[in-house]
Structure formats: structure tokens, C-alpha cells
Design an enzyme around this catalytic site. Structure first.
Site, PDB file in Angstrom:
ATOM      1  N   ASP A  12      17.805 -16.025   5.057  1.00 17.89           N
ATOM      2  CA  ASP A  12      18.948 -15.134   5.205  1.00 17.89           C
ATOM      3  C   ASP A  12      19.169 -14.481   3.826  1.00 17.89           C
ATOM      4  OD1 ASP A  12      21.471 -14.047   6.109  1.00 17.89           O
ATOM      5  OD2 ASP A  12      22.419 -15.632   4.917  1.00 17.89           O
ATOM      6  N   ASP A  14      22.480 -12.188   2.624  1.00 18.79           N
ATOM      7  CA  ASP A  14      23.843 -12.157   2.088  1.00 18.79           C
ATOM      8  C   ASP A  14      24.481 -13.542   2.150  1.00 18.79           C
ATOM      9  OD1 ASP A  14      24.234  -9.259   1.538  1.00 18.79           O
ATOM     10  OD2 ASP A  14      23.673  -9.145   3.649  1.00 18.79           O
ATOM     11  N   HIS A  85      29.399   3.781   6.398  1.00 18.58           N
ATOM     12  CA  HIS A  85      28.350   2.784   6.159  1.00 18.58           C
ATOM     13  C   HIS A  85      27.277   3.348   5.230  1.00 18.58           C
ATOM     14  CE1 HIS A  85      25.324  -0.327   7.744  1.00 18.58           C
ATOM     15  NE2 HIS A  85      26.198  -0.943   6.993  1.00 18.58           N
ATOM     16  N   ASN A 131      19.407  -2.256   1.476  1.00 18.64           N
ATOM     17  CA  ASN A 131      20.134  -3.240   0.658  1.00 18.64           C
ATOM     18  C   ASN A 131      19.216  -4.369   0.203  1.00 18.64           C
ATOM     19  OD1 ASN A 131      22.392  -1.719   1.258  1.00 18.64           O
ATOM     20  ND2 ASN A 131      23.081  -3.068   2.895  1.00 18.64           N
TER      21      ASN A 131
END
Ligand code: XBP
Ligand code: MG
Length: 248
Positions: A12, A14, A85, A131
Site C-alpha cells: 500500500d 499512503d 482533484h 502521486n
């Protein structure tokens, strides 16, 4: 039946690789609101409640549902969420590139050790590819992708965590059975996604998800935030989790 060997780490991003939420995404959302001329602000506590909704665009829509000053028509909200966004992700990438976010203790060392040991690695995240690119390039350098065999991001699935889709996609791309992998997650939605895909789970709580136990109904290995985090620990977690699942 012998327990399956650990062949891949499914990361994962974040909250797990780095504490990106409070000082990364949240701040960038607020900058996006300002850039769009909106008087909105997500403080640390409110953002914590919004994190129950996975996906930044989905989070914006969830927040708008409770705001009297948000557009009333669904299509206008959708358009605004998409616009905000994009603005947010541009600002997030700039913050990350500027060094605002550090990796969590032991993560980079573990990734390097796993690569050196021939383990496969995948990124299994709800966040957008851009990101991931910004964060990993900053943390690991321009060749960061060499250590990863699959990159599964928000754009790659129809449904975000806690749906298992992103884990199933990673397993398909790696050509592995769930029990040959270990999912490393920080949040209940992420933990639920891994378990729903039958991937052995290591949960390492983060600032916004400081759990001291696994979410109800889930089986996994809890690695307290202050405990040592290294490849040896991950091997032991995987062995314990798969031994219990193959016991007659
Ligand atoms: C965490 C998320 C993401 C990030 C923001 O994903 O839910 O929505 O908060 O990123 P994970 P986006 O823990 O699975 O890495 O705005 O790109 O969604
Ligand atoms: Mg997470």
C-alpha cells in the site's frame, strides 16, 4: 501441505510507505480549494473522518454531500470534484518533490533488501499513478521502478479499496496465488481489501489509523508502529499467517 513461500510484497502507499495524508494530500486539497476560489478548508480532524472514503475524488464528493455551499446538481459536483482533484494532485506532486514527505522507518531498507533477495514487489494503491511516481522518485531516485514488478493504482480499477479489485489485479499481473504474497497496509479499508483477496495481511498502523488491533472479522499480523520493521519481520509474519491457514 507445506506452507507457501513468500514470493512477493504488495505495498500500500499512503500511510504505509509514508505518512502522506496529513501534511501531503490534506494540505494539497486545501491549496486546491484556494486556487479554485473556494472558502473550504479541511482541518486535521475533519480530514481524518474523510479518510473513511478512499480515493481523493470520491472524498471530495462525500464532503460536498454535507456542504450547503456545494453545487446542487450531481453533474456539477462531479465536474468540480474532477477539477479540484487535478489541482490537488499537481500541488501534492510539488510538495513531495520539494521534500515535504519522508518514508516511514524501515520501508526503503526493506524494499531494497526484498529486491536484493529476489522477492517481487508491487504497488497496490488507491492513489493516482502520478502521486506514486512523484513519491517514489523522491524517495528512491529516478530508477525506483526497477524494484517493482507491478504498479496498480487508482486509475487501474473500477472499484477502490476496500474492494479487493486492486489486489486481484496485482496477483494477476505477478502470476501468483494470494498465499505467495504479503500485503502491507495501514488502514481498515486497505486491510479489508487485502483480506477479501485472500492475501496474508500485515497491518502497520499509521497516524490516521492508530489501531491497536485488527479490524473486526479480519485475520492478519499486527505490526505496532514502533516495532522494528524489516524483511525478517515480514517473512515471520507471512510464515505465521500461512502456517495457520494450511494447518489441517
Ligand atoms: C489512500 C487514498 C488516496 C489518497 C489520495 O490510498 O485513499 O485517496 O488519500 O490520493 P492508499 P488520490 O492507502 O491505498 O495508498 O487523491 O490520488 O486518490
Ligand atoms: Mg494506506
Amino acid at each position: 501441505m507445506p506452507a507457501p513461500a513468500l514470493r512477493a510484497l504488495l505495498w500500500d502507499v499512503d500511510g504505509t510507505v509514508a505518512e502522506t495524508e496529513r501534511d501531503g494530500h490534506r494540505v494539497a486539497f486545501n491549496q486546491a480549494f484556494e486556487a479554485a476560489g473556494l472558502p473550504w478548508h479541511w482541518d486535521v480532524a475533519h480530514y481524518g473522518t474523510l479518510l473513511q472514503v478512499t480515493g481523493g475524488r470520491e472524498r471530495l464528493l462525500a464532503d460536498m454531500a454535507d456542504r450547503p455551499d456545494a453545487p446542487t446538481r450531481a453533474e456539477d459536483r462531479e465536474a468540480l470534484a474532477r477539477h479540484l482533484h487535478v489541482l490537488k494532485n499537481e500541488r501534492y506532486a510539488r510538495r513531495v518533490e520539494g521534500g515535504a514527505i519522508a518514508a516511514r522507518a524501515g520501508v526503503l531498507e526493506t524494499m531494497r533488501a526484498a529486491h536484493a533477495a529476489g522477492l517481487r514487489q508491487a504497488i497496490v494503491t488507491t492513489t493516482s499513478r502520478r502521486n506514486v511516481q512523484a513519491l517514489f522518485e523522491r524517495l528512491l531516485g529516478p530508477d525506483w521502478h526497477m524494484g517493482f514488478d507491478a504498479l496498480c493504482c487508482g486509475e487501474d480499477t473500477q472499484r477502490k479499496k476496500p474492494d479487493p479489485e486492486v489486489y486481484l489485479l496485482a496477483l494477476r499481473r505477478l502470476g501468483l496465488a494470494p498465499a505467495e504474497a504479503l500485503a502491507i497496509e495501514d488502514s481498515p479499508p486497505g486491510a479489508r481489501a487485502a483480506c477479501a483477496a485472500a492475501v496474508p495481511l500485515l497491518l502497520r498502523p499509521s497516524v490516521y489509523f492508530p489501531s491497536t488491533r485488527l479490524p473486526d472479522g479480519l485475520v492478519g499480523w499486527l505490526c505496532p508502529a514502533a516495532a522494528p520493521f524489516d524483511l525478517d519481520h515480514l517473512h515471520r509474519a507471512h510464515a505465521a499467517l500461512t502456517a495457520s491457514s494450511t494447518r489441517p
